[in-house]
Write a protein that holds these residues in place. Structure first.
Motif, mmCIF file in Angstrom:
data_model
loop_
_atom_site.group_PDB
_atom_site.id
_atom_site.type_symbol
_atom_site.label_atom_id
_atom_site.label_comp_id
_atom_site.label_asym_id
_atom_site.label_seq_id
_atom_site.Cartn_x
_atom_site.Cartn_y
_atom_site.Cartn_z
ATOM 1 N N SER A 1 20.328 -27.836 56.218
ATOM 2 C CA SER A 1 20.054 -27.123 57.610
ATOM 3 C C SER A 1 18.588 -27.802 58.011
ATOM 4 O O SER A 1 18.324 -28.911 57.277
ATOM 5 C CB SER A 1 19.449 -25.674 56.883
ATOM 6 O OG SER A 1 18.459 -25.682 56.167
ATOM 7 N N GLU B 1 15.652 -26.694 57.657
ATOM 8 C CA GLU B 1 14.675 -26.263 56.873
ATOM 9 C C GLU B 1 14.856 -27.300 55.472
ATOM 10 O O GLU B 1 13.872 -27.811 55.081
ATOM 11 C CB GLU B 1 14.674 -24.984 56.385
ATOM 12 C CG GLU B 1 13.653 -24.504 55.260
ATOM 13 C CD GLU B 1 14.016 -23.293 54.920
ATOM 14 O OE1 GLU B 1 13.032 -22.612 54.028
ATOM 15 O OE2 GLU B 1 14.974 -22.367 55.310
ATOM 16 N N ARG B 2 16.087 -27.448 55.243
ATOM 17 C CA ARG B 2 16.387 -28.224 54.105
ATOM 18 C C ARG B 2 15.948 -29.746 54.373
ATOM 19 O O ARG B 2 15.408 -30.523 53.439
ATOM 20 C CB ARG B 2 17.860 -28.302 53.586
ATOM 21 C CG ARG B 2 18.284 -28.552 52.249
ATOM 22 C CD ARG B 2 17.554 -27.761 51.210
ATOM 23 N NE ARG B 2 17.133 -26.661 51.605
ATOM 24 C CZ ARG B 2 16.179 -25.742 50.938
ATOM 25 N NH1 ARG B 2 15.611 -26.224 50.004
ATOM 26 N NH2 ARG B 2 15.971 -24.764 51.217
ATOM 27 N N ALA C 1 13.651 -30.789 56.474
ATOM 28 C CA ALA C 1 12.144 -30.928 56.265
ATOM 29 C C ALA C 1 11.462 -30.891 54.770
ATOM 30 O O ALA C 1 10.723 -31.746 54.545
ATOM 31 C CB ALA C 1 11.707 -29.744 57.126
ATOM 32 N N LYS C 2 12.237 -30.290 53.979
ATOM 33 C CA LYS C 2 11.960 -30.221 52.541
ATOM 34 C C LYS C 2 12.285 -31.458 52.006
ATOM 35 O O LYS C 2 11.142 -32.119 51.249
ATOM 36 C CB LYS C 2 12.654 -29.017 51.761
ATOM 37 C CG LYS C 2 12.213 -28.866 50.362
ATOM 38 C CD LYS C 2 10.521 -28.415 50.251
ATOM 39 C CE LYS C 2 10.502 -27.947 48.781
ATOM 40 N NZ LYS C 2 8.794 -27.724 48.737
#
Length: 270
Positions: free
Chosen positions: A77, A79-80, A82-83
């Motif tokens: 995703s 978010e994933r 970015a991490k």
């Protein structure tokens, strides 16, 4: 008899500050370490800069072989991503060689077709990010029945399907290999071995958890010695990285002596 080399994952002594953990590895004659991003109050979560981590490792004569880990990597995703970018940047800046990739382990994403599609999507997205930084992605299937990636065969097939043999490697975790019950080893794609033992023979395989994982010794029920022998015979030449999760290990007043004992046992038996 093979010449074994060892590494130390910070989970072996998670209460030690990073510099003390590095000192422990060096005192044991271990030259390779894995740092983690899931230890509250410790590097990386405490804000320690990658430059400080790199300097500390150099001071102790250590190589950082991985950051452990990008969790839920196969639930890709924004978010994933970015991490992942943040951890890859950190790995590059602290001179870590690899980033461990751990699949989601909550009972979701397990359906046939769904899990393969999710895995391929994540590997495809991660490949250019890792390649740009010169970081290896260490895919670690977990043997737990609720895990979305239990099979090393599925991981290997996905890696090859995305042309990722130069980017990705497998983690052979002796605990998870035992739980998964998958006989194949894939030594040619294995980039790291995580070792831990279980000595309580009264626990059913399906009931084993991280909390049961201790240092490898004569009472081990997981077949660590046999697994390691087979991987070495098949061509694996990398380190064996200690990763026990049990509180009885974490609470040891003298972890050095206990780890040295496990090293001696493995050198005598493998």
């Amino acid at each position: 008899m093979p010449q074994l080399t060892f590494a130390l994952n910070h989970m072996t002594a998670p209460s030690l500050p990073l510099d003390a953990f590095f000192a422990l590895a060096a005192d044991l004659g271990i030259k390779a370490v894995e740092i983690r991003n899931d230890l509250p109050g410790n590097a990386i979560l405490d804000g320690t800069t990658p430059a400080d981590v790199k300097a500390a490792a150099q001071r102790h004569g250590l190589t950082i072989i991985s950051i452990n880990a990008l969790q839920r990597f196969n639930a890709w995703s924004a978010e994933r991503e970015a991490k992942a970018r943040a951890l890859i940047d950190y790995a590059e800046a602290c001179a870590a060689r690899a980033l461990v990739l751990v699949p989601k382990n909550d009972g979701t994403g397990r359906a046939d077709g769904e899990r393969q599609t999710n895995l391929m999507a994540a590997l495809t997205a991660l490949k250019p990010l890792l390649d740009k930084a010169g970081i290896i992605g260490l895919v670690e299937p977990l043997g737990f029945e609720i895990c979305s990636l239990r099979s090393k065969r599925e991981a290997a097939e996905a890696i090859r399907s995305v042309g990722g043999e130069g980017t990705f490697r497998l983690v052979h975790d002796t605990f998870h290999h035992h739980l998964a019950g998958e006989p194949e080893l894939f030594a040619d794609l294995t980039g790291l071995i995580h070792i831990s033992g279980v000595e309580d023979s009264g626990i059913a395989i399906g009931d084993l958890r991280d909390s049961h994982r201790v240092l490898v010794g004569p009472g081990d029920t997981l077949g660590n010695v046999e697994q390691i022998k087979a991987l070495i015979a098949a061509g694996y030449a990398g380190p064996l990285s200690f990763e026990p999760f049990a509180s009885v290990v974490h609470d040891l007043p003298d972890p050095k002596t206990a780890i040295a004992g496990s090293i001696a046992f493995l050198r005598e038996t493998v």
